[in-house]
Design a protein around this motif. Structure first.
Motif, PDB file in Angstrom:
ATOM      1  N   LEU A  38      33.381  52.820  41.032  1.00 25.55           N
ATOM      2  CA  LEU A  38      32.414  51.384  40.709  1.00 25.55           C
ATOM      3  C   LEU A  38      32.133  50.520  41.753  1.00 25.55           C
ATOM      4  O   LEU A  38      33.251  50.096  42.579  1.00 25.55           O
ATOM      5  N   LYS A  46      32.115  44.088  38.156  1.00 18.70           N
ATOM      6  CA  LYS A  46      32.866  45.327  38.033  1.00 18.70           C
ATOM      7  C   LYS A  46      34.168  45.035  37.119  1.00 18.70           C
ATOM      8  O   LYS A  46      34.561  45.907  36.281  1.00 18.70           O
ATOM      9  N   SER A  47      35.020  43.936  37.538  1.00 20.04           N
ATOM     10  CA  SER A  47      36.087  43.671  36.967  1.00 20.04           C
ATOM     11  C   SER A  47      35.869  43.168  35.477  1.00 20.04           C
ATOM     12  O   SER A  47      36.766  43.886  34.416  1.00 20.04           O
ATOM     13  N   ASP A 168      41.436  48.964  40.065  1.00 15.89           N
ATOM     14  CA  ASP A 168      40.635  47.822  40.433  1.00 15.89           C
ATOM     15  C   ASP A 168      41.111  47.163  41.660  1.00 15.89           C
ATOM     16  O   ASP A 168      42.014  46.407  42.047  1.00 15.89           O
ATOM     17  N   ILE A 199      37.590  51.041  41.999  1.00 18.92           N
ATOM     18  CA  ILE A 199      36.995  50.273  42.408  1.00 18.92           C
ATOM     19  C   ILE A 199      37.332  49.928  43.795  1.00 18.92           C
ATOM     20  O   ILE A 199      38.527  49.924  44.145  1.00 18.92           O
ATOM     21  N   ILE A 216      26.841  48.815  40.412  1.00 18.14           N
ATOM     22  CA  ILE A 216      26.360  47.707  39.514  1.00 18.14           C
ATOM     23  C   ILE A 216      25.810  46.341  40.563  1.00 18.14           C
ATOM     24  O   ILE A 216      26.531  45.945  41.571  1.00 18.14           O
ATOM     25  N   SER A 221      23.588  48.159  35.596  1.00 22.66           N
ATOM     26  CA  SER A 221      23.903  49.561  36.472  1.00 22.66           C
ATOM     27  C   SER A 221      22.649  49.965  36.942  1.00 22.66           C
ATOM     28  O   SER A 221      21.380  49.980  36.328  1.00 22.66           O
TER      29      SER A 221
END
Ligand SMILES: Nc1ncnc2c1ncn2[C@@H]1O[C@H](COP(=O)(O)OP(=O)(O)OP(=O)(O)O)[C@@H](O)[C@H]1O
Ligand SMILES: [Mg+2]
Length: 509
Positions: A38, A46-47, A168, A199, A216, A221
């Motif tokens: 991501l 993202k998170s 992440d 990520i 993103i 997206s």
């Protein structure tokens, strides 16, 4: 691909927070045995997206399908049942418990109603072996460094038999060697058929580890591409423009020595460290993790004591172990651990940006709130802090935006000597360049900048001189023109306090 290979599908996910649309229609899918990266700028969402999968947040719209069936993930237990394990940007371990207790938290094996410690520790040992972690299951988590904490988190995910593993920014705090180790584990999991969501802001990791990339931007997206996509193309997708110059170094002629560190010694930690930083100059400190870099700059800032030596600003000695005196002299430190040392998490962006200046203002008897707000707004704009407004609490900013606030705080304080410890950790490629531009502005205005970074290209790209530390001593100093990756690494692995030169090749970045 057959449908059977699809582990997870996200369709049109939306999530709004007060004042912010964090996710505005994101599609994503994950297959068995792939690493799906991501990618997106700080604050892109993202998170937030992965928190929908761990049950920490609930979507306002859209669908999540696991193994082809629509699911509702209401909390951590739902996620666990569905085989989804998450390793957050900030770890979730309990410091005072042991490694084994953390791995089996809430699920300890029991015998006659009691926790079966023997079995728990034996089971944990097997998992630790699998992730290649050489610590005792009985070690307290508090005593472990970040790399090991992460391995414990992975061991925990393995214990859950997760088929989806979400990570992440796992590499943000790791050294090159540790990253290699992590990659080996991730590759093994992939072979076992686990689907991994990864990520990262380190673009070079994408081709090295990934299979597919979903980009993103602003909560949407905007593309799905293979991991082999050239970096420039990934950057363009991510920030919507291309970045011409990754390290825009512009410097005035160096002036007087603003910071002088003379024979600084803290027994057993660093020894006889001497250097100067002149007005208009950026001096980088390179070295392997554990070389003593952070310890030295903390002592210079007065956050820790030292046993011998002196710190002078514009020729005037600064009292030892006195942060207030250092700040009054014009020294600022952007610490490595931003959450622990750099921010008041429940205060607003504006309050955090004003922390240093406020101190000066109230001493004069009054606070210029209006001026403070205008300044805060200017710096937030300059750094591109993504937020709902200056009143948003820093806790709810994205990781990278929190880092920008820490840096902004010192920019506002008219700092003469700014010390940056890993300033761009967790910062996206576009925002990195903004921070470098700010460093240029500071030096143009006559400030001196001292920068620790484990990102070698960054140290080499932005410094005028590079000091290399090894084992608590200065192993050497290189002017920008001579500071190549090889030259720095050779010094970083040397043994400066003996006459022999070490040739052992270990990594560091
Ligand atoms: N609990 C919350 N309350 C309010 N806003 C939030 C909350 N959580 C996230 N946000 C906002 O949602 C947006 C997306 O944040 P998110 O943490 O998902 O970004 P990110 O892509 O992970 O960025 P980074 O690379 O900096 O970690 C940001 O604008 C953030 O401030
Ligand atoms: Mg994040």
């Amino acid at each position: 691909m057959s449908d059977e290979d699809e582990l997870l599908r996200i369709e049109g996910i939306r999530k709004t927070f007060p004042g912010v649309v964090a996710l505005d229609g994101v599609d994503f899918d994950l297959r068995r045995g792939e690493v799906h990266v991501l990618l997106g700028e700080n604050g892109a969402g993202k998170s937030t997206l992965i928190k929908m999968l761990s049950g920490a947040y609930h979507p306002d719209g859209g669908r999540v399908l696991v193994d082809g069936e629509e699911v509702r993930i209401r909390g951590a237990q739902d996620a666990e049942r569905l085989g989804i394990a998450t390793i957050y940007q900030e770890f979730n371990l309990v410091p005072d418990l042991t490694v084994a207790e953390n791995v089996f938290l809430g699920r300890q094996p029991r015998r006659f109603g009691m926790v079966d410690r023997k079995r728990m520790e034996a089971d944990a040992a097997v998992l630790l072996e699998r992730v290649g972690l050489d610590v005792s299951p009985r070690a307290r988590v508090r005593e472990l460094g970040v790399a090991r904490l992460q391995m414990v988190e992975i061991a925990k995910a393995l214990s859950l038999d997760a088929c989806v593993l979400i990570m992440d920014e796992p590499t943000a705090v790791l050294t090159t060697e540790e990253v290699e180790k992590l990659f080996a584990i991730v590759r093994r999991l992939r072979e076992d058929g686990v689907g991994i969501v990864f990520i990262t802001h380190h673009l070079e990791e994408i081709a090295a580890l990934g299979d597919r990339v979903t980009v993103i931007r602003d909560g949407q997206s905007v593309g799905q591409v293979p991991a082999s996509t050239p970096e420039e193309e990934l950057v363009r997708l991510m920030v919507g423009r291309s970045i011409e110059q990754q390290y825009p170094r512009r410097r005035p002629d160096a002036g007087e020595a603003l910071l002088a560190v003379e024979g600084l010694t803290r027994d057993g930690v660093f020894h006889d460290v001497s250097f100067e930083v002149r007005a208009g100059e950026v001096v980088g400190i390179a070295g392997l993790v554990g070389a003593g870099r952070t310890e030295v700059v903390r002592a210079v800032f007065g956050a820790d004591p030292y046993d011998k030596g002196a710190v002078k600003v514009s020729g005037t000695p600064v009292p030892r172990h006195d942060v207030n005196a250092a700040m009054t002299a014009g020294v600022g430190l952007v610490p490595e651990d931003r959450k622990g040392q750099g921010l008041v998490l429940d205060a607003s962006v504006e309050e955090n940006l004003g922390l240093v200046t406020l101190r000066g203002a109230t001493r004069g008897g009054f606070v210029d709130l209006k001026g403070q707000r205008a300044n805060a707004a200017r710096v937030a704009e300059q750094l591109g802090v993504r937020m709902a407004g200056l009143g948003q609490s820093v806790r709810t900013l994205s990781g990278g935006n929190q880092q920008k606030v820490v840096i902004g705080k010192w920019l506002l304080a008219d700092t003469k000597v700014l010390i940056l410890d890993e300033p761009t950790r967790g910062i996206d490629v576009g925002a990195k360049v903004e921070i470098y531009e700010l460093i240029n502005e500071l030096t143009a205005a006559g400030a001196a900048v001292l920068m620790i970074s484990s990102d070698l290209p960054e140290v080499l790209g932005m410094s005028d001189r590079v000091i290399v530390m090894a084992q608590g001593r200065i192993a050497g100093e290189l002017p920008a023109a001579e500071a190549t990756q090889d030259a720095v690494m050779a010094l970083a692995v040397s043994t400066p306090h003996t006459t022999t030169t070490g040739t052992e090749a270990t990594g560091g970045r």
